[in-house]
Design an enzyme around this catalytic site. Structure first.
Site, PDB file in Angstrom:
ATOM      1  N   GLU A  41       0.848  -1.189   0.000  1.00 36.06           N
ATOM      2  CA  GLU A  41       0.000   0.000   0.000  1.00 36.06           C
ATOM      3  C   GLU A  41       0.890   1.248   0.000  1.00 36.06           C
ATOM      4  O   GLU A  41       1.935   1.276   0.628  1.00 36.06           O
ATOM      5  CB  GLU A  41      -0.896  -0.001   1.238  1.00 36.06           C
ATOM      6  CG  GLU A  41      -1.882   1.165   1.287  1.00 36.06           C
ATOM      7  CD  GLU A  41      -2.749   1.162   2.532  1.00 36.06           C
ATOM      8  OE1 GLU A  41      -3.833   1.769   2.485  1.00 36.06           O
ATOM      9  OE2 GLU A  41      -2.354   0.554   3.546  1.00 36.06           O
ATOM     10  N   LYS A 114      -9.924   0.917  -2.344  1.00 40.82           N
ATOM     11  CA  LYS A 114     -10.048   0.485  -0.949  1.00 40.82           C
ATOM     12  C   LYS A 114     -11.425   0.852  -0.388  1.00 40.82           C
ATOM     13  O   LYS A 114     -11.824   2.010  -0.403  1.00 40.82           O
ATOM     14  CB  LYS A 114      -8.938   1.137  -0.137  1.00 40.82           C
ATOM     15  CG  LYS A 114      -8.853   0.686   1.309  1.00 40.82           C
ATOM     16  CD  LYS A 114      -7.679   1.387   1.995  1.00 40.82           C
ATOM     17  CE  LYS A 114      -7.515   0.958   3.440  1.00 40.82           C
ATOM     18  NZ  LYS A 114      -6.397   1.694   4.077  1.00 40.82           N
ATOM     19  N   CYS A 156      -5.099  -3.512   3.208  1.00 40.74           N
ATOM     20  CA  CYS A 156      -4.820  -3.149   4.591  1.00 40.74           C
ATOM     21  C   CYS A 156      -6.026  -3.309   5.515  1.00 40.74           C
ATOM     22  O   CYS A 156      -6.385  -4.434   5.854  1.00 40.74           O
ATOM     23  CB  CYS A 156      -4.274  -1.721   4.629  1.00 40.74           C
ATOM     24  SG  CYS A 156      -3.387  -1.312   6.161  1.00 40.74           S
TER      25      CYS A 156
END
Length: 284
Positions: A41, A114, A156
């Protein structure tokens, strides 16, 4: 059988420097025989302050970061999962934290924005994150074909939301990417546990390239890049520093295990099985 690489970095606020480091490790991944290499990321940019994300973002499909990805994939004849980079959208104050999948011809074959944004006060520390202030959340689960199997994309903080991975598996995912920039306290407490849990409950390989160390902004990230198999076993890891790890993805063994241990077929609540159960509950 195919080989996947996961790259660990300590990215900063100077994009060309980050791209040079990424290029070095992508070449190492190719030398180690990887069919696809996964970057962490924010591989291309971690600003000195959160608001810097807006200025650093590129238009979709245009800009030096995306050109670097296309050119490097073509040069190495290797697929690249670009952990995340920042892509402009309709908002002048918020951008997408987008994971881009590039094939060996330099063509982008998938984009995942995301979904779950990190809006958290870190327990026990005077440390607060408000990702949603400058990032627009995605709203679509994405699965894509790759040379090492069907990939379910995530980023994440997503890893704390198992329902996303049920959706990815329902779409055929055989391995899951979780590029990350985890904080040190939450990483120490939960990083490996969460990765292995997502692998076990979904009978999927998990590949988690990470940011590691102290960044120019002063932020610290946990590192511990991992590749985990569908049974929850750690195949490869890089705890600290920058570098590359690789592991084999054996879809035949995974398929055999899913057949012998049919936990995904035995689900009664959730995707697939939910509708009949809910219908019976409503009629009752």
């Amino acid at each position: 059988m195919g080989k996947v690489a996961a790259i660990q970095m300590t990215s900063g606020h100077v994009v060309p420097d980050n791209l040079a480091v990424a290029g070095k490790y992508l070449r190492e991944a190719k030398e180690q025989g990887a069919d696809i290499a996964c970057l962490p990321e924010n591989f291309s940019f971690i600003g000195l302050k959160d608001a810097d994300k807006v200025q650093a973002a590129e238009a979709d499909g245009v800009g030096p970061i995306q050109e670097f990805l296309r050119d490097t994939a073509r040069e190495l004849k290797m697929w690249i999962l670009a952990g995340t980079t920042l892509i402009k959208g309709d908002s002048p104050t918020r951008v997408a934290n987008a994971s881009l999948l590039i094939d060996a011809q330099g063509k982008r074959v998938a984009r995942y924005d995301k979904i779950h944004l990190f809006d958290v006060d870190i327990p026990g520390r005077d440390e607060r994150y408000l990702e949603s202030k400058h990032v627009t959340p995605g709203n679509e689960a994405v699965v894509a074909d790759t040379p090492v199997g069907k990939l379910g994309l995530s980023v994440c903080y997503d890893m704390r939301f198992p329902e996303l991975y049920r959706e990815l598996v329902s779409q055929g995912a055989e391995w899951l990417a979780m590029p990350a920039a985890f904080t040190v306290p939450t990483g120490r407490a939960h990083w490996e546990i969460l990765l292995r849990a997502r692998a076990i409950e979904n009978l999927c390989y998990v590949v988690a390239p990470a940011q590691a160390g102290t960044h120019p902004s002063g932020r610290e990230t946990y590192g511990d890049t991992l590749v985990v198999d569908y049974w929850g076993q750690v195949l490869s890891r890089l705890a600290k520093g920058a570098g590359v790890i690789t592991a084999d993805i054996d879809l035949a063994k995974q398929k055999e295990t899913r057949a012998r241990f049919p936990a995904l077929d035995n689900r009664r609540l959730g995707l697939g099985a939910a509708a009949p159960l809910l219908a019976r509950a409503v009629s009752a």
